[in-house]
Design a protein around this motif. Sequence first.
Motif, PDB file in Angstrom:
ATOM      1  N   LEU A  39      -2.996   0.048  -5.862  1.00 28.57           N
ATOM      2  CA  LEU A  39      -4.540   0.321  -7.044  1.00 28.57           C
ATOM      3  C   LEU A  39      -4.675   1.671  -7.614  1.00 28.57           C
ATOM      4  CD1 LEU A  39      -7.499  -2.397  -6.880  1.00 28.57           C
ATOM      5  CD2 LEU A  39      -5.637  -2.609  -8.004  1.00 28.57           C
ATOM      6  N   LEU A  40      -3.930   2.236  -5.974  1.00 28.72           N
ATOM      7  CA  LEU A  40      -3.841   3.955  -6.615  1.00 28.72           C
ATOM      8  C   LEU A  40      -2.434   4.238  -6.521  1.00 28.72           C
ATOM      9  CD1 LEU A  40      -5.870   3.424  -4.390  1.00 28.72           C
ATOM     10  CD2 LEU A  40      -5.173   5.410  -3.409  1.00 28.72           C
ATOM     11  N   LEU A  41      -1.565   3.167  -7.128  1.00 35.19           N
ATOM     12  CA  LEU A  41      -0.265   3.678  -7.991  1.00 35.19           C
ATOM     13  C   LEU A  41      -0.044   3.908  -9.035  1.00 35.19           C
ATOM     14  CD1 LEU A  41       2.175   1.898  -5.328  1.00 35.19           C
ATOM     15  CD2 LEU A  41       1.690   3.948  -5.607  1.00 35.19           C
ATOM     16  N   PRO A  42       0.854   4.509  -9.952  1.00 34.63           N
ATOM     17  CA  PRO A  42       0.795   3.989 -10.940  1.00 34.63           C
ATOM     18  C   PRO A  42       0.966   2.823 -11.191  1.00 34.63           C
ATOM     19  CG  PRO A  42       2.091   5.932  -9.891  1.00 34.63           C
ATOM     20  CD  PRO A  42       1.498   5.339  -9.187  1.00 34.63           C
ATOM     21  N   PRO A  43       0.183   2.398 -12.541  1.00 33.53           N
ATOM     22  CA  PRO A  43       0.797   1.210 -12.862  1.00 33.53           C
ATOM     23  C   PRO A  43       2.161   0.347 -12.950  1.00 33.53           C
ATOM     24  CG  PRO A  43      -0.916   2.307 -14.792  1.00 33.53           C
ATOM     25  CD  PRO A  43      -0.117   3.034 -13.702  1.00 33.53           C
ATOM     26  N   HIS A  44       3.246   1.072 -12.927  1.00 30.26           N
ATOM     27  CA  HIS A  44       4.665   0.846 -13.406  1.00 30.26           C
ATOM     28  C   HIS A  44       5.222   0.567 -11.526  1.00 30.26           C
ATOM     29  CE1 HIS A  44       5.036   4.647 -12.607  1.00 30.26           C
ATOM     30  NE2 HIS A  44       6.589   4.169 -11.894  1.00 30.26           N
ATOM     31  N   LYS A  45       4.318   1.031 -10.361  1.00 26.98           N
ATOM     32  CA  LYS A  45       4.490   0.974  -9.435  1.00 26.98           C
ATOM     33  C   LYS A  45       4.270  -0.403  -8.996  1.00 26.98           C
ATOM     34  CE  LYS A  45       5.347   5.715  -8.195  1.00 26.98           C
ATOM     35  NZ  LYS A  45       5.594   6.469  -7.306  1.00 26.98           N
ATOM     36  N   ARG A  46       3.357  -0.571  -9.044  1.00 26.42           N
ATOM     37  CA  ARG A  46       2.676  -1.765  -8.898  1.00 26.42           C
ATOM     38  C   ARG A  46       2.743  -3.499  -8.519  1.00 26.42           C
ATOM     39  NH1 ARG A  46      -2.966  -0.099 -11.904  1.00 26.42           N
ATOM     40  NH2 ARG A  46      -2.928   1.701 -11.264  1.00 26.42           N
ATOM     41  N   PRO A  47       3.301  -3.925  -9.558  1.00 24.76           N
ATOM     42  CA  PRO A  47       4.471  -4.699 -10.258  1.00 24.76           C
ATOM     43  C   PRO A  47       5.198  -5.071  -9.149  1.00 24.76           C
ATOM     44  CG  PRO A  47       3.555  -4.432 -11.982  1.00 24.76           C
ATOM     45  CD  PRO A  47       3.652  -2.793 -11.045  1.00 24.76           C
ATOM     46  N   HIS A  48       5.666  -4.239  -8.880  1.00 24.86           N
ATOM     47  CA  HIS A  48       7.049  -4.167  -7.921  1.00 24.86           C
ATOM     48  C   HIS A  48       6.698  -4.234  -6.092  1.00 24.86           C
ATOM     49  CE1 HIS A  48       9.290  -3.843 -10.611  1.00 24.86           C
ATOM     50  NE2 HIS A  48       8.761  -2.837 -11.475  1.00 24.86           N
ATOM     51  N   VAL A  49       5.392  -3.158  -5.871  1.00 25.07           N
ATOM     52  CA  VAL A  49       5.178  -4.203  -4.313  1.00 25.07           C
ATOM     53  C   VAL A  49       4.018  -5.261  -4.781  1.00 25.07           C
ATOM     54  CG1 VAL A  49       3.030  -2.545  -2.621  1.00 25.07           C
ATOM     55  CG2 VAL A  49       4.504  -0.694  -4.479  1.00 25.07           C
ATOM     56  N   HIS A  50       3.740  -5.225  -5.705  1.00 25.46           N
ATOM     57  CA  HIS A  50       2.966  -6.850  -5.158  1.00 25.46           C
ATOM     58  C   HIS A  50       4.384  -7.710  -5.000  1.00 25.46           C
ATOM     59  CE1 HIS A  50      -0.644  -5.455  -6.140  1.00 25.46           C
ATOM     60  NE2 HIS A  50      -1.064  -5.617  -7.537  1.00 25.46           N
ATOM     61  N   ALA A  51       5.300  -7.529  -5.939  1.00 26.48           N
ATOM     62  CA  ALA A  51       6.752  -8.654  -5.613  1.00 26.48           C
ATOM     63  C   ALA A  51       7.486  -7.819  -3.935  1.00 26.48           C
ATOM     64  CB  ALA A  51       7.292  -8.156  -6.579  1.00 26.48           C
TER      65      ALA A  51
END
Length: 316
Positions: A39-51
């Motif tokens: 949740l501390l990442l910029p929004p555009h990075k979060r989906p890829h980390v979740h993936a």
Amino acid sequence: MSARELDAAGIHDPSLRSSYETCRRLNAEHGKSYYLATLLLPPHKRPHVHALYGFARYADDFVDSLTAPDPDRLVAWGDAFLDAVRTGGSDDPVAAAAGHTMSRYRIPVAYVEAFLQSMRQDITVSSYATYDDLRDYMYGSAAVIGLQMVPVLGVVDDRAHHHAQLLGEAFQLTNFIRDVGEDLVRGRVYLPQEDLDAFGVQPHDLRPGPVRPEVRDLVQFEVERARRLYAEAAPGIDLLDPTSRDCVWTAFHLYGGILDEVERAGHDVLNQRVTVSRPRRLRIAGPRLVAAARARRRVRPAHHDGPTTSTSTSTT
């Protein structure tokens, strides 16, 4: 997952958005510390980390589930995923999101092949004679996870890759320490046999029940080894893109905090699964939320369709 995150990541196809949401739920359910850090990442990075997390968790569950392990399914699913990565697209939601992330960030297929090989190793290998043997396994099960994350997180120095491998190993060894009792139920002992021998411990000593002093000493030895890995990995965090550092520092301290809890529990990892309490997780992550927001404000907007490097006006 919020529409804002998916929009920021440039993910507009409805089916693909649903696939990323499946991975987000896997992260939220099974990786509370990782999820909080993400949740501390910029929004555009979060989906890829979740993936990437969702892929690793989904594959791992085929061999690690305590209720319904399905190793044959791991082999079939892994082969199908590799085929999908090479040909493009998949009907499996986890595979679709992970494959899309790998393509966008040009993550080498070799990393996934190494990961799947380690997962398959869990089907037939139940113990490791030496720490070197265990590290060979951890390269696929953990180090390559760190390497997969690096393109998404972004770097200012390529030396970050080496430290990412070490941090992956530190996280994995922390898991092995915490889950000694649970892994024995699965028929596995990840602590090296040479270490058990050095402390006069037999595998049956790791069953639930009274904890022998020798077992406590063995666990402390592994705790100290893990802390050395964390110390070696730590300099790499400042080599990441500034907008990713607070996320990784948070994961670093949250997961490293498990070792503190192991010690606080008197090294009893046979009769319980120690965790970092929710208040402590929030105390660690809270200050980093502010720092992460400041880091994002210092970074100029960038196009987010592939690997990123820092565009910061400051690296402090």
